[in-house]
Write an enzyme that holds these catalytic residues in place. Sequence first.
Site, PDB file in Angstrom:
ATOM      1  N   LYS A  28     -18.431  56.207  -9.597  1.00  0.00           N
ATOM      2  CA  LYS A  28     -19.305  54.935  -9.222  1.00  0.00           C
ATOM      3  C   LYS A  28     -18.806  54.320  -7.899  1.00  0.00           C
ATOM      4  O   LYS A  28     -17.696  54.484  -7.432  1.00  0.00           O
ATOM      5  CB  LYS A  28     -19.125  53.967 -10.152  1.00  0.00           C
ATOM      6  CG  LYS A  28     -20.244  52.832 -10.206  1.00  0.00           C
ATOM      7  CD  LYS A  28     -21.406  53.357 -11.037  1.00  0.00           C
ATOM      8  CE  LYS A  28     -22.491  52.376 -10.994  1.00  0.00           C
ATOM      9  NZ  LYS A  28     -23.494  52.769 -12.024  1.00  0.00           N
TER      10      LYS A  28
HETATM   11  P1  NAD Z   1     -31.334  44.886  -9.037  1.00  0.00           P
HETATM   12  O1  NAD Z   1     -30.439  44.600  -8.066  1.00  0.00           O
HETATM   13  O2  NAD Z   1     -32.664  45.713  -8.876  1.00  0.00           O
HETATM   14  O3  NAD Z   1     -31.690  43.807 -10.023  1.00  0.00           O
HETATM   15  C1  NAD Z   1     -30.500  42.897 -10.780  1.00  0.00           C
HETATM   16  C2  NAD Z   1     -31.475  41.590 -11.183  1.00  0.00           C
HETATM   17  O4  NAD Z   1     -30.795  40.818 -11.951  1.00  0.00           O
HETATM   18  C3  NAD Z   1     -31.945  40.873  -9.936  1.00  0.00           C
HETATM   19  O5  NAD Z   1     -33.150  40.391 -10.457  1.00  0.00           O
HETATM   20  C4  NAD Z   1     -31.011  39.665  -9.972  1.00  0.00           C
HETATM   21  O6  NAD Z   1     -31.542  38.567  -9.284  1.00  0.00           O
HETATM   22  C5  NAD Z   1     -30.732  39.579 -11.337  1.00  0.00           C
HETATM   23  N1  NAD Z   1     -29.364  38.672 -11.595  1.00  0.00           N
HETATM   24  C6  NAD Z   1     -28.393  38.945 -10.618  1.00  0.00           C
HETATM   25  N2  NAD Z   1     -27.371  38.084 -11.131  1.00  0.00           N
HETATM   26  C7  NAD Z   1     -27.889  37.333 -12.485  1.00  0.00           C
HETATM   27  C8  NAD Z   1     -27.592  36.404 -13.011  1.00  0.00           C
HETATM   28  N3  NAD Z   1     -26.371  36.012 -13.050  1.00  0.00           N
HETATM   29  N4  NAD Z   1     -28.248  36.049 -14.141  1.00  0.00           N
HETATM   30  C9  NAD Z   1     -29.608  36.373 -14.316  1.00  0.00           C
HETATM   31  N5  NAD Z   1     -30.043  37.501 -13.423  1.00  0.00           N
HETATM   32  C10 NAD Z   1     -29.170  37.782 -12.487  1.00  0.00           C
HETATM   33  O7  NAD Z   1     -30.326  46.081 -10.041  1.00  0.00           O
HETATM   34  P2  NAD Z   1     -30.679  47.078 -11.196  1.00  0.00           P
HETATM   35  O8  NAD Z   1     -30.637  48.287 -10.323  1.00  0.00           O
HETATM   36  O9  NAD Z   1     -31.988  46.578 -12.064  1.00  0.00           O
HETATM   37  O10 NAD Z   1     -29.599  47.181 -12.312  1.00  0.00           O
HETATM   38  C11 NAD Z   1     -29.170  46.031 -13.253  1.00  0.00           C
HETATM   39  C12 NAD Z   1     -28.378  46.725 -14.156  1.00  0.00           C
HETATM   40  O11 NAD Z   1     -28.620  47.954 -14.678  1.00  0.00           O
HETATM   41  C13 NAD Z   1     -26.782  46.927 -13.639  1.00  0.00           C
HETATM   42  O12 NAD Z   1     -26.035  46.470 -14.731  1.00  0.00           O
HETATM   43  C14 NAD Z   1     -26.879  48.284 -13.213  1.00  0.00           C
HETATM   44  O13 NAD Z   1     -25.548  48.810 -13.406  1.00  0.00           O
HETATM   45  C15 NAD Z   1     -27.483  48.855 -14.555  1.00  0.00           C
HETATM   46  N6  NAD Z   1     -28.291  50.126 -14.236  1.00  0.00           N
HETATM   47  C16 NAD Z   1     -29.109  50.328 -12.966  1.00  0.00           C
HETATM   48  C17 NAD Z   1     -29.551  51.522 -12.823  1.00  0.00           C
HETATM   49  C18 NAD Z   1     -30.597  51.882 -11.786  1.00  0.00           C
HETATM   50  O14 NAD Z   1     -31.192  53.152 -11.846  1.00  0.00           O
HETATM   51  N7  NAD Z   1     -31.039  50.863 -10.747  1.00  0.00           N
HETATM   52  C19 NAD Z   1     -29.205  52.607 -13.766  1.00  0.00           C
HETATM   53  C20 NAD Z   1     -28.405  52.418 -14.760  1.00  0.00           C
HETATM   54  C21 NAD Z   1     -27.935  51.206 -15.027  1.00  0.00           C
END
Ligand code: NAD
Length: 479
Positions: free
Chosen positions: A110
């Site tokens: 990561k």
């Molecule tokens: P992203 O940046 O696209 O979205 C995150 C969202 O959460 C945003 O809309 C943001 O405004 C919101 N957010 C941030 N802080 C917040 C808070 N304190 N309270 C409420 N909302 C809040 O990120 P993502 O890619 O959707 O990732 C989200 C989670 O999923 C992370 O834990 C990431 O590790 C996990 N994840 C993502 C992927 C991927 O393919 N993108 C894959 C596996 C896991």
Amino acid sequence: MSDMSNLKEPGFRESVDLMFNRAVALMDLPPGLEEKIRVCNATYTVRFGVRLRGAIHTFTGYRSVHSEHMEPVKGGIRYASSVNQNEVEALAALMTYKCALVETPFGGSKGGLCIDPRDWDVHELEQITRRFAYELAKRDLIHPSQNVPAPDMGTGEREMAWIADQYKRMNTTDINSNACVTGKPPHAGGIAGRVEATGRGVQYALKEFFRHPEDIKMAGLSGSLEGKRIVVQGLGNVGYHAAKFLTEQDGSLITGIIERDGALVNEAGLDVEAVRRWIGAHGGVKGYADATFVENGITVLESDCDILIPAALEGVINLGNAARIQAPLIIEAANGPVTAGADEILRKKGTVIIPDMYANAGGVTVSYFEWVKNLSHIRFGRMQRRQEEARHELIVNELERLSRDKEFDWTLSPNFKEKYLRGADELELVRSGLDDTMRTAYQAMREVWHGRADVTDLRMAAYLVSIGRVASSYTAKGL
Ligand code: NAD
């Protein structure tokens, strides 16, 4: 088992270790192997300067490699001001277990950069990303056969395209350079269906859960996804796609959306597309018309609903609020949203948790397909599609001849010909591969969950399956 509810809240890295320790206590691993699997092999910290707005700005980034039992190692790159070494290491460890659980042939890694992307414009972000990519690539921490990043919080297709291009500039004769990173845009070596893959995987995971009446009953629920009231935290890449597919295709209702600036609540169901557009235009959910706004958004995690989808960041369900969480079913779309302490409280309450390492594995699964596509230099389906159609046409022509001959009194159903003739395109193949992966992995977890008296939750089952696989891999190597 220790009573963690009396303890201080463990950090993210400690939480992952506590969950790992709970699982290995039930395994019979050779001496020393447990420690070998648990520890993070290496973490690289880089500080680099970029000249922006007339001054040099120093940024701190990390790339952590948890386990190299399979290579390349794989894992996203996160952009957030809260990024730190512990977080990156916890996320790298989760990647190891996730890849093993869904059988993608990677070790866990990561990366993260301490930056709030909203502080910089696109051109500046490109300069910062290229410089970070340069620092990682020159140490083989971005490399098609060594270490393959992907998007995570705060990054997406755009950043992956910059990283791929930077790697190519540094490795002009590497024919496999496109495979150095996944999550690229379709026109820059990406694959159809990657952007929505993690959210789609969350949907497929829930669909699979709802195929098992015994499991639905364990969560105190009944019926199907239709009409289920869902609260989502984070309407970003993962949360938005999961919410969109569950409402559009499964008839679920999104009754709450929690974002950075507060939450929206509407018992009749929120319009996910409209809320997403609102956030895009206004930077938050506040002011959206068709819902009640809750200033202290985090409290909506505790509201009455059927399914809770934390899809933003880690540690949001913790010792402070776990006892008040009402949802009988939680699916961890984010990584580590439930701390080890909260996990214990929720387990005792009978809450069913579909764990992160399974629930959000859709992203790495489709990343795996993208990597294979890049290495094979050919789009999925390109060789077979028309041949498949031609064979189907033979059957359809024959059926039509039989019906014309009036030997039998029947005709083909409307649209049958059109549907049956069409060979699968890349997107359909990706979805089919993802669905198969999510179903197979669920069944592997479920077998342990229901098959062992000492396993009472899906997270423990997931750890047992994945640690078992990593251990077998090390043992086969003679370690
Ligand atoms: P992203 O940046 O696209 O979205 C995150 C969202 O959460 C945003 O809309 C943001 O405004 C919101 N957010 C941030 N802080 C917040 C808070 N304190 N309270 C409420 N909302 C809040 O990120 P993502 O890619 O959707 O990732 C989200 C989670 O999923 C992370 O834990 C990431 O590790 C996990 N994840 C993502 C992927 C991927 O393919 N993108 C894959 C596996 C896991």
